[in-house]
Design a protein around this motif. Structure first.
Motif, PDB file in Angstrom:
ATOM      1  N   UNK A  28       1.105  -1.083  -0.014  1.00 25.94           N
ATOM      2  CA  UNK A  28       0.221   0.057   0.225  1.00 25.94           C
ATOM      3  C   UNK A  28       0.640   1.487  -0.256  1.00 25.94           C
ATOM      4  N   UNK A  29       0.196   1.993  -0.851  1.00 21.88           N
ATOM      5  CA  UNK A  29       1.168   3.439  -0.423  1.00 21.88           C
ATOM      6  C   UNK A  29       0.396   4.561   1.067  1.00 21.88           C
ATOM      7  N   UNK A  30       1.036   5.161   1.383  1.00 16.80           N
ATOM      8  CA  UNK A  30       0.745   5.681   3.152  1.00 16.80           C
ATOM      9  C   UNK A  30      -0.884   6.472   3.333  1.00 16.80           C
ATOM     10  N   UNK A  31      -0.828   7.194   1.886  1.00 17.10           N
ATOM     11  CA  UNK A  31      -2.772   7.395   1.942  1.00 17.10           C
ATOM     12  C   UNK A  31      -3.347   6.567   2.420  1.00 17.10           C
ATOM     13  N   UNK A  32      -3.273   5.176   1.772  1.00 15.98           N
ATOM     14  CA  UNK A  32      -3.903   3.760   2.258  1.00 15.98           C
ATOM     15  C   UNK A  32      -3.846   3.776   3.475  1.00 15.98           C
ATOM     16  N   UNK A  33      -2.409   3.747   3.925  1.00 14.29           N
ATOM     17  CA  UNK A  33      -2.391   3.359   5.365  1.00 14.29           C
ATOM     18  C   UNK A  33      -3.251   3.938   5.921  1.00 14.29           C
ATOM     19  N   UNK A  34      -2.884   5.471   6.120  1.00 18.62           N
ATOM     20  CA  UNK A  34      -3.802   6.264   6.930  1.00 18.62           C
ATOM     21  C   UNK A  34      -5.394   6.208   6.344  1.00 18.62           C
ATOM     22  N   UNK A  35      -5.715   5.954   5.549  1.00 18.60           N
ATOM     23  CA  UNK A  35      -7.372   5.990   5.299  1.00 18.60           C
ATOM     24  C   UNK A  35      -7.625   4.519   5.579  1.00 18.60           C
ATOM     25  N   UNK A  36      -6.935   3.353   6.164  1.00 24.36           N
ATOM     26  CA  UNK A  36      -7.888   2.278   6.132  1.00 24.36           C
ATOM     27  C   UNK A  36      -7.900   2.217   7.981  1.00 24.36           C
TER      28      UNK A  36
END
Length: 110
Positions: A28-36
């Motif tokens: 995952x990219x960082x933004x996707x990690x934060x969103x999850x």
């Protein structure tokens, strides 16, 4: 989100949350990690990139995640992070320690 309040990330838990997210979702990219993390916390955790990216960089430096450049679904260039074998071992160890400490805290607070 309980009572509409944001929750601060407890000291020492960010790495564990990132590792678990990557283990669950794959690269995952960082933004996707934060969103999850925001999604699974019901909105209580809202990490800014100034918190998340140093954590990802720290995990990469420790050899727990690897990173590569790729394209997001929105066709943007981003770094994608993936758990390494060493990261999987560290995740299991940290999860075990977390559950042990959570059990101790539950007993202390009863």
């Amino acid at each position: 989100m309980p009572n509409g309040e944001r929750t601060e990330v407890l000291q020492g838990t960010l790495d564990l949350m990132i590792l678990q997210t990557l283990a669950s979702l794959g690269p995952q990219h960082g933004y996707a990690v934060a969103a999850r993390l925001e999604q699974v916390s019901g909105g209580a955790l809202q990490l800014n990139m100034g918190t998340l990216y140093p954590g990802l960089t720290r995990l990469e430096a420790r050899g727990l995640v690897s990173a590569r450049w790729g394209q997001t679904d929105a066709n943007r260039r981003a770094r994608f992070y993936e758990l390494t074998a060493r990261g999987r071992r560290a995740l299991e160890q940290e999860r075990s320690q977390w559950f042990r400490m959570a059990g101790i805290m539950a007993r202390v607070l009863e």
